[in-house]
Design a protein around this motif. Sequence first.
Motif, short mmCIF file in Angstrom:
data_model
loop_
_atom_site.label_atom_id
_atom_site.label_comp_id
_atom_site.label_asym_id
_atom_site.label_seq_id
_atom_site.Cartn_x
_atom_site.Cartn_y
_atom_site.Cartn_z
N GLU A 141 0.84 -1.20 0.00
CA GLU A 141 0.00 0.00 0.00
C GLU A 141 0.88 1.25 0.00
N LEU A 142 1.90 1.27 0.85
CA LEU A 142 2.77 2.43 0.95
C LEU A 142 3.55 2.66 -0.33
N LEU A 143 4.15 1.63 -0.86
CA LEU A 143 4.99 1.83 -2.04
C LEU A 143 4.19 2.18 -3.27
N VAL A 144 2.98 1.62 -3.42
CA VAL A 144 2.18 1.97 -4.59
C VAL A 144 1.66 3.41 -4.47
N GLU A 145 1.37 3.87 -3.27
CA GLU A 145 0.97 5.27 -3.08
C GLU A 145 2.15 6.21 -3.34
N ALA A 146 3.37 5.79 -2.99
CA ALA A 146 4.55 6.61 -3.29
C ALA A 146 4.71 6.76 -4.81
N ILE A 147 4.57 5.66 -5.53
CA ILE A 147 4.70 5.72 -6.99
C ILE A 147 3.57 6.54 -7.60
#
Length: 190
Positions: free
Chosen positions: A68-74
């Motif tokens: 969830e965190l990494l896809v929101e960062a991207i």
Amino acid sequence: MSDEVLERLRALVRAEGGLLAQQLAPGDLDGDGDGDGDGDGERANPPFSPSAALAQAPRTGANQAEYELLVEAIYEGYLLHYGRPRVLASAEEDLSLLVGDRLYALGLARLVALGDTLAVTELADTITLCALAQGAGDAQLAQAVWAAGTRAVGWGPSESHRRAKELVLAGSPDAADAMRTSATAIPQRD
């Protein structure tokens, strides 16, 4: 969208420090209290949230919070390039592009650390196909690519998703419909 995930993204950016952290936006950009940045205070059509699209995805397993965190960062990196970011803001266009690139790299590096090369490929393809769609002036296609790409990260790619990506690359008028179908279908391993 999950405000909790966006708060975790803010914390990650703060922890990164430097120029990235200097671009953190105030908590609510438009002052209407809903945090969506549109200034209207209504949520009839909630904005797209890649982290919400990963809810109950079988591929994320015990690492769901990290995905969830990494896809929101991207996605935030994408918004810095083409839209209205939710967590970061820069008054300078060139700086927004650099910060967006840094968020792309940050998210993809976290995926590499998880060892999920399939998701790295899907999100790299998503970034590329969205750039093509935006370059053609087709923001709706770009949004469909994001939804389908996120779905492929969580559920795995399918033959129909691969075909939809080919249609985008070919500039087909059927690409957006194919991407929307890919985003809503639970992929069959074909």
